[in-house]
Design a protein around this motif. Structure first.
Motif, PDB file in Angstrom:
ATOM      1  N   LYS A 138       0.828  -1.208   0.000  1.00 13.20           N
ATOM      2  CA  LYS A 138       0.000   0.000   0.000  1.00 13.20           C
ATOM      3  C   LYS A 138       0.858   1.253   0.000  1.00 13.20           C
ATOM      4  O   LYS A 138       0.443   2.307  -0.476  1.00 13.20           O
ATOM      5  CB  LYS A 138      -0.917   0.010   1.232  1.00 13.20           C
ATOM      6  CG  LYS A 138      -2.217  -0.762   1.043  1.00 13.20           C
ATOM      7  CD  LYS A 138      -3.090  -0.616   2.285  1.00 13.20           C
ATOM      8  CE  LYS A 138      -4.411  -1.362   2.090  1.00 13.20           C
ATOM      9  NZ  LYS A 138      -5.264  -1.250   3.292  1.00 13.20           N
ATOM     10  N   TYR A 177       1.852   1.231  -3.983  1.00 15.61           N
ATOM     11  CA  TYR A 177       0.991   0.817  -5.097  1.00 15.61           C
ATOM     12  C   TYR A 177      -0.327   1.577  -5.150  1.00 15.61           C
ATOM     13  O   TYR A 177      -0.962   1.829  -4.126  1.00 15.61           O
ATOM     14  CB  TYR A 177       0.689  -0.688  -4.973  1.00 15.61           C
ATOM     15  CG  TYR A 177      -0.338  -1.183  -5.969  1.00 15.61           C
ATOM     16  CD1 TYR A 177       0.059  -1.576  -7.241  1.00 15.61           C
ATOM     17  CD2 TYR A 177      -1.695  -1.246  -5.638  1.00 15.61           C
ATOM     18  CE1 TYR A 177      -0.870  -2.018  -8.163  1.00 15.61           C
ATOM     19  CE2 TYR A 177      -2.627  -1.689  -6.560  1.00 15.61           C
ATOM     20  CZ  TYR A 177      -2.214  -2.074  -7.816  1.00 15.61           C
ATOM     21  OH  TYR A 177      -3.139  -2.510  -8.737  1.00 15.61           O
ATOM     22  N   ASN A 178      -0.715   1.967  -6.346  1.00 19.48           N
ATOM     23  CA  ASN A 178      -2.104   2.276  -6.667  1.00 19.48           C
ATOM     24  C   ASN A 178      -2.304   1.954  -8.144  1.00 19.48           C
ATOM     25  O   ASN A 178      -1.343   1.630  -8.854  1.00 19.48           O
ATOM     26  CB  ASN A 178      -2.486   3.728  -6.321  1.00 19.48           C
ATOM     27  CG  ASN A 178      -1.738   4.764  -7.139  1.00 19.48           C
ATOM     28  OD1 ASN A 178      -1.383   4.549  -8.290  1.00 19.48           O
ATOM     29  ND2 ASN A 178      -1.496   5.920  -6.532  1.00 19.48           N
ATOM     30  N   SER A 179      -3.522   2.040  -8.628  1.00 18.73           N
ATOM     31  CA  SER A 179      -3.817   1.592  -9.990  1.00 18.73           C
ATOM     32  C   SER A 179      -3.126   2.437 -11.050  1.00 18.73           C
ATOM     33  O   SER A 179      -2.874   1.958 -12.172  1.00 18.73           O
ATOM     34  CB  SER A 179      -5.332   1.609 -10.225  1.00 18.73           C
ATOM     35  OG  SER A 179      -5.859   2.908 -10.009  1.00 18.73           O
ATOM     36  N   ASP A 180      -2.803   3.706 -10.734  1.00 24.21           N
ATOM     37  CA  ASP A 180      -2.135   4.561 -11.718  1.00 24.21           C
ATOM     38  C   ASP A 180      -0.646   4.241 -11.849  1.00 24.21           C
ATOM     39  O   ASP A 180      -0.051   4.442 -12.909  1.00 24.21           O
ATOM     40  CB  ASP A 180      -2.303   6.032 -11.332  1.00 24.21           C
ATOM     41  CG  ASP A 180      -3.748   6.486 -11.402  1.00 24.21           C
ATOM     42  OD1 ASP A 180      -4.388   6.215 -12.433  1.00 24.21           O
ATOM     43  OD2 ASP A 180      -4.242   7.083 -10.428  1.00 24.21           O
ATOM     44  N   SER A 229       1.721  11.096  -7.023  1.00 28.30           N
ATOM     45  CA  SER A 229       1.069   9.820  -6.733  1.00 28.30           C
ATOM     46  C   SER A 229       2.060   8.833  -6.134  1.00 28.30           C
ATOM     47  O   SER A 229       1.728   8.066  -5.221  1.00 28.30           O
ATOM     48  CB  SER A 229       0.459   9.244  -8.010  1.00 28.30           C
ATOM     49  OG  SER A 229      -0.199   8.021  -7.764  1.00 28.30           O
ATOM     50  N   PRO A 276       1.024   6.799  -2.527  1.00 26.10           N
ATOM     51  CA  PRO A 276       0.121   6.105  -3.437  1.00 26.10           C
ATOM     52  C   PRO A 276      -1.268   5.823  -2.873  1.00 26.10           C
ATOM     53  O   PRO A 276      -2.258   5.832  -3.617  1.00 26.10           O
ATOM     54  CB  PRO A 276       0.868   4.792  -3.737  1.00 26.10           C
ATOM     55  CG  PRO A 276       2.303   5.100  -3.468  1.00 26.10           C
ATOM     56  CD  PRO A 276       2.288   6.072  -2.338  1.00 26.10           C
ATOM     57  N   SER A 277      -1.351   5.583  -1.573  1.00 22.78           N
ATOM     58  CA  SER A 277      -2.642   5.246  -0.980  1.00 22.78           C
ATOM     59  C   SER A 277      -3.565   6.451  -0.866  1.00 22.78           C
ATOM     60  O   SER A 277      -4.779   6.305  -0.726  1.00 22.78           O
ATOM     61  CB  SER A 277      -2.443   4.626   0.409  1.00 22.78           C
ATOM     62  OG  SER A 277      -1.798   5.539   1.278  1.00 22.78           O
ATOM     63  N   LYS A 278      -3.012   7.659  -0.938  1.00 25.12           N
ATOM     64  CA  LYS A 278      -3.799   8.879  -0.770  1.00 25.12           C
ATOM     65  C   LYS A 278      -3.907   9.711  -2.054  1.00 25.12           C
ATOM     66  O   LYS A 278      -4.878  10.447  -2.243  1.00 25.12           O
ATOM     67  CB  LYS A 278      -3.183   9.757   0.325  1.00 25.12           C
ATOM     68  CG  LYS A 278      -3.016   9.070   1.673  1.00 25.12           C
ATOM     69  CD  LYS A 278      -4.359   8.761   2.319  1.00 25.12           C
ATOM     70  CE  LYS A 278      -4.156   8.150   3.712  1.00 25.12           C
ATOM     71  NZ  LYS A 278      -5.454   7.810   4.340  1.00 25.12           N
ATOM     72  N   ASN A 307      -3.853   9.786  -6.214  1.00 26.02           N
ATOM     73  CA  ASN A 307      -3.848   9.115  -7.504  1.00 26.02           C
ATOM     74  C   ASN A 307      -3.508  10.126  -8.599  1.00 26.02           C
ATOM     75  O   ASN A 307      -3.161  11.272  -8.328  1.00 26.02           O
ATOM     76  CB  ASN A 307      -5.198   8.435  -7.778  1.00 26.02           C
ATOM     77  CG  ASN A 307      -6.367   9.425  -7.738  1.00 26.02           C
ATOM     78  OD1 ASN A 307      -6.175  10.636  -7.848  1.00 26.02           O
ATOM     79  ND2 ASN A 307      -7.572   8.910  -7.569  1.00 26.02           N
TER      80      ASN A 307
END
Length: 494
Positions: free
Chosen positions: A16, A19-22, A347, A351-353, A355
């Motif tokens: 977390k 990582y994020n989807s972007d 991002s 990443p968790s906050k 995007n």
């Protein structure tokens, strides 16, 4: 990667932080960009108000024969193409943006420093380019209404503020729709601006008559050197033109992976870089040269700002066409060089906050403040050395990343480990930082900054050598990137 998380190969509580989807690798089915999209990335990077002024000034101020200037521009185009082919290949192959790729050489947390350095430079220029684009809109409004505006808040009239707010909101709408709409805008703006610029060139030519070719001939024959080229010999001026062009594109070189991650394959990327870099530089420089010669023939003087040139022509249709071209071109470069990079960089920070959209919104807010203060504060402070300094600090990261990937790790990359924040992670190194990469960055960055501020260095000989050649800030990037590569390779091999 998502399947591996479900299987428990990477614990979600650790990833977390990274990582994020972007930031996640682009799936193969979403890699829809071909050579034309990359061509238009570079077309929009070249076609801006600042780009026009730079190209014209190189012909006028260098004192070189016009063919020598063209040769320097072509060589710079090929050199930059080689650099972006190197930085883009890992992102094409693995689908990762620049800040994620930086984790390989700098560590999963250490990558935040070069990412934010790139982001700060982009935010600064985002505000500057937003202001520049608003001058085209203001030109249109003043031509239609016949009013020059009123009031003077922070150095701008009410018409300028209306234009500035409009451009700011338009850009927010553009990026809020996502990367696909940005791609469509770039694909539209690139060819459309060329059509308009050719029309503008023909209109100026018609007004100038035979005087245009005469003035172009005078420019091609060379003249007195000015604008920082004074005291240079022909070779020094040639190298200076080359280095200035490299410096102009240097910001996009390091984060080219932000765009390459969407390209279908490496061949498409290389084809787009060839025609997009070399082709655009030569063609746009030719158009700029012809328009510059025409304006000198018509008005008897060189007019640096294209909007001022169009206003002097005093033709409503030409004003409409030119305002559209300048607006589209400048918004285009803002998306390419100054919006997408900080959106990903921010991002990557949390990443968790944050995007892509949130990072873009933060960029837009910071850019609005910078652009709003551009006339009254920033242009009066001499902020360009500050930006050149950030560029010099950032340059070694390119050399470190490329050397680390191609020579030290021999193009082997574990994508899953890029999102692993555990102590056993391959790119965790020392508490998330690669000390060798960070040390190489500090040493080479220190020397590169010295080319911008020569008096701070003890090693005067090296700096004076480049200073005597000319080119100033352009050398900062080349020196920093080269030293970053050499020092990182030396340290890591031991």
């Amino acid at each position: 990667f998502r399947q591996n998380i479900l299987k428990g190969e990477i614990i979600m509580s650790r990833s977390k932080k990274l990582y994020n989807s972007d930031l996640a690798p682009t799936p193969s089915k979403q890699k829809k960009w071909g050579w034309f999209e990359i061509f238009n990335v570079w077309a929009n990077d070249v076609q801006s108000l600042f780009g026009y002024t730079l190209a014209a000034s190189l012909f006028l101020a260098s004192g070189l024969n016009g063919w020598a200037v063209f040769l320097a521009l072509i060589l710079a185009g090929f050199f930059i193409m080689w650099l972006v082919n190197l930085s883009g290949k890992p992102s094409v192959k693995h689908g990762i943006p620049y800040p994620v790729f930086a984790r390989v050489s700098m560590g999963v947390f250490g990558a935040n420093f070069p990412a934010m350095a790139r982001g700060l430079v982009a935010m600064f220029w985002y505000g500057a380019q937003t202001y520049a684009a608003s001058t085209a809109v203001a030109l249109l409004i003043m031509s239609v209404t016949g009013s020059s505006g009123s009031g003077d808040f922070l150095g701008m009239s009410n018409i300028m503020w209306i234009s500035f707010i409009f451009v700011s909101l338009f850009q927010v709408y553009l990026f809020w729709q996502g990367i696909d709409l940005i791609k469509r805008f770039l694909n539209f703006a690139g060819p459309a601006v060329y059509v308009v610029m050719i029309f503008l060139m023909l209109a100026i030519w018609a007004k100038a008559g035979g005087g245009l070719l005469s003035e172009v001939g005078n420019i091609f024959s060379g003249g007195a050197r000015s604008g920082g080229f004074e005291g240079l010999g022909s070779f020094g001026a040639f190298v200076a033109v080359f280095s200035i062009m490299v410096g102009y594109f240097a910001a996009v070189v390091i984060n080219f992976g932000d765009f390459a991650r969407f390209v279908k394959n490496e061949d498409e990327m290389k084809k787009g870089n060839l025609w997009g870099l070399v082709g655009n530089v030569v063609f746009f420089s030719f158009i700029t040269l012809m328009i510059t010669g025409g304006t000198i023939a018509v008005f008897g003087e060189y007019i640096a700002q294209p909007t001022e040139m169009v206003a002097k022509v005093d033709n409503m249709f030409l004003t409409l066409v030119a305002a559209f071209a300048f607006f589209a071109a400048t918004v285009g470069i803002n998306m390419v060089a100054n919006f997408v990079p900080p959106a990903y960089d921010l991002s990557n920070l949390i990443p968790s906050k944050i995007n892509f959209r949130t990072g873009g919104l933060i960029t837009a807010i910071c850019g609005f403040i910078i652009g709003g203060l551009w006339v009254s504060v920033i242009t009066q402070m001499g902020m360009f050395p500050f930006v050149n300094t950030l560029g010099a600090i950032l340059a070694p990261v390119f050399g470190i990343m490329i050397t680390d990937y191609y020579i030290i790790k021999k193009e082997r990359l574990d994508v899953n480990a890029l999102f692993d924040a555990s102590r056993k992670g391959k790119y965790y190194y020392n508490n998330g930082f690669n000390h060798k990469g960070m040390l190489a960055w500090v040493i080479s960055g220190y020397i590169a900054v010295g080319t911008v501020w020569p008096n701070i260095l003890i090693i005067d000989g090296l700096i004076n050598f480049f200073a005597n050649l000319g080119g100033g800030g352009g050398y900062a990037w080349i020196i920093g990137a080269s030293l970053g590569a050499i020092i990182h390779l030396s340290i890591s091999n031991k």
